[in-house]
Design an enzyme around this catalytic site. Structure first.
Site, short mmCIF file in Angstrom:
data_model
loop_
_atom_site.label_atom_id
_atom_site.label_comp_id
_atom_site.label_asym_id
_atom_site.label_seq_id
_atom_site.Cartn_x
_atom_site.Cartn_y
_atom_site.Cartn_z
N GLU A 201 0.91 -0.97 0.00
CA GLU A 201 -0.04 0.03 -0.09
C GLU A 201 0.96 1.40 -0.06
OE1 GLU A 201 -3.23 -0.14 2.89
OE2 GLU A 201 -3.97 -2.01 2.19
N GLU A 335 -5.06 -8.79 -0.37
CA GLU A 335 -5.56 -8.22 0.90
C GLU A 335 -7.24 -8.17 0.64
OE1 GLU A 335 -4.46 -5.12 3.63
OE2 GLU A 335 -2.46 -5.63 3.06
#
Length: 531
Positions: A201, A335
């Protein structure tokens, strides 16, 4: 067909369904046609991967209890959790994060326990991080459950040299300095690292980088972080796969920048995968949806949002196709899952939530979408494995319980490395307030032994569904398998009642060369077709 609630959502699911199948009577059988003579893409077993971050009690208490714990363990790792995960043949585990990975310094977690540095987990609740579960403990855990390692290296606050030395420590020959250090810590043979996550991220907690800046930072990691295990020689069948950071939800800028760079890459660097993160929150951040005690409006809202995974993958795949029509670079949805409000009375930074029948249906819908995109989606990791978010397992000291999501994964075992088989059907409509959803979802596969399997999910919590499954060119005698359902959509497996939601045997009835499957409301059925 049915009223789409988002433009393009579930387009592939229903694109080939025949208008002639449209249901005029909601009580009539729903016809599902399985084209067993026309196989599709292979469904990589790694779409059933797991995610274990240093977060809350996901590691400490969930996996690691220490060698001196009264809880039965092998070298500090819980026996009960290992046995449960071996039973669902976990293909890979992503570790150590997550946001935690971009602040993790691997040398804090190797060597004698008394010499390890105690730090603060600033991402998750300000908890003390003892670093007693480090590289060698994780690799021991992965070996105990029979899983491959997916290592996320620290791109955010670390350096290329630190990451390179970490993979060298894990994979180098024991004659080297790095290999000798590993051997001194108890493991002379090189470890295998199947996947390498190059940051996490990076558009947010991993450094708030612009897409182009991330690409510039990522390239040296892709170049210099090498795997020295002879069994993982570059360009060989066991070569380590490098996963670059991709988008979160519907932000496509990272996909565009990374794939454009990959298209122009030379011999010096490359990647084999692009990550994608997408959670079901039922309304964004901060999360407020409860994991228990929710009503049908909240149930429908969560499933509506879940089905958006189809459109997210399709949009990213379309960009990737521009630069990579041969589909060499995989989408890694590393995820995903239900991110709900923390259980009352728990540390909100530990992200502990209950797991209900709704979550099992949510998981089935996602896995079906991944299977339909198996040509591009070849790795996923549900978040997370134990005690965090949509977990497989919950523990409380010596107690352990398997969640509805765990049971769904066990039912889907035949899908690992299976071949996708096309299915057409009229999904019908499940309506709740202003939300309109498909009433059913269905996928079929041939497993590695050539056996045919059909999975059907009934999203409607109130109405049973009769499925008339047809298999042109195949004489079917029966369908046998399991059904997962519960009295209520918020039914959970708990420590006080550990058998609220468990699969039970299920059989279909032969019908004119096909089978009839009578599904309860809010259920998932997986059956083997017997010809």
């Amino acid at each position: 067909m049915f009223d789409l609630v988002r433009p393009g959502a579930l387009a592939l699911l229903l694109a080939s369904a025949s208008p002639a199948l449209a249901q005029k009577d909601a009580s009539a059988p729903i016809e599902v046609t399985v084209d067993s003579a026309r196989p599709g893409s292979k469904i990589d077993r790694n779409i059933f991967g797991q995610f274990a971050e240093h977060l809350g009690t996901g590691i400490y208490g969930g996996v690691w209890v220490g060698k001196d714990s009264p809880i039965p363990n092998v070298r500090g790792i819980r026996k009960d959790v290992v046995a449960a995960l071996r039973a669902i043949r976990v293909p890979n585990v992503r570790w150590p994060g997550g946001c935690f990975a971009d602040e993790y310094h691997w040398r804090h977690g190797i060597g004698p326990a008394k010499d390890r540095r105690v730090t603060i987990n600033s991402n998750w609740g300000g908890a003390t991080e003892p670093n007693s579960f480090g590289t060698d403990e994780f690799m021991d855990f992965a070996d105990q459950i029979g899983s491959d390692a997916y290592i996320s290296v620290n791109l955010g606050s670390g350096t290329v040299a630190e990451a390179a030395e970490w993979i060298e420590y894990m994979t180098a020959d024991p004659a080297t300095t790095a290999g000798k250090e590993r051997a001194a810590n108890g493991h002379a043979a090189p470890y295998k690292v199947k996947y390498l996550g190059i940051g996490n991220e990076s558009w947010s907690c991993g450094g708030a980088m612009s897409p182009d800046h991330y690409v510039d930072v990522m390239k040296p990691f892709a170049r210099f972080v090498r795997n020295y295990n002879p069994a993982q020689a570059a360009d060989g069948p066991g070569a380590m796969q490098r996963i670059a950071v991709g988008p979160g939800d519907d932000n496509l800028a990272y996909t565009e920048s990374v794939m454009k760079a990959w298209k122009a890459h030379d011999w010096a660097w490359s990647i084999e995968g692009l990550s994608l993160h997408r959670y079901t929150t039922g309304g964004g951040w901060p999360t407020t949806q409860p994991s228990t005690g929710f009503d049908e409006d909240r149930y429908a809202l969560m499933l509506k949002e879940t089905l958006g995974m189809e459109e997210t993958i399709a949009k990213n795949a379309a960009i990737m196709d521009k630069y990579d029509p041969a589909k060499k670079v995989a989408i890694a949805v590393d995820e995903w899952g239900a991110w709900l409000a923390p259980d009352p009375g728990t540390n909100p930074g530990f992200l502990r939530q209950q797991n209900s029948m709704r979550d099992a249906i949510l998981a089935a819908l996602n896995l079906n979408i991944f299977a339909r995109h198996a040509d591009r989606v070849r790795l996923t990791n549900i978040a997370q494995m134990v005690n965090v978010l949509q977990s497989m397992i919950l523990t409380d000291k010596e107690k352990m319980v398997l969640t509805p999501t765990y049971h769904l994964y066990r039912m889907y075992l035949p899908f690992q490395d299976a071949t996708f088989v096309p299915v057409t059907f009229d999904a019908g409509v499940y309506s709740q307030g202003d939300i309109k959803l498909p009433r059913i979802d269905a996928v079929a596969v041939r497993d590695t032994a050539g056996r045919l399997w059909l999975a059907v999910t009934n999203l409607d919590p109130a109405r049973p569904a009769r499925i008339a499954a047809r298999f042109p060119g195949l004489q079917v005698r029966a369908a046998r398998g399991e059904v997962l359902t519960a009295p209520r959509v918020d039914s959970v497996n708990s420590f006080d009642a550990p058998e609220v939601v468990v699969p039970r045997p299920f059989a279909g009835k032969a019908d004119k060369g096909g089978v009839l499957l009578d599904l309860p409301g809010k259920s998932v059925v997986v059956v083997r077709i017997e010809g």
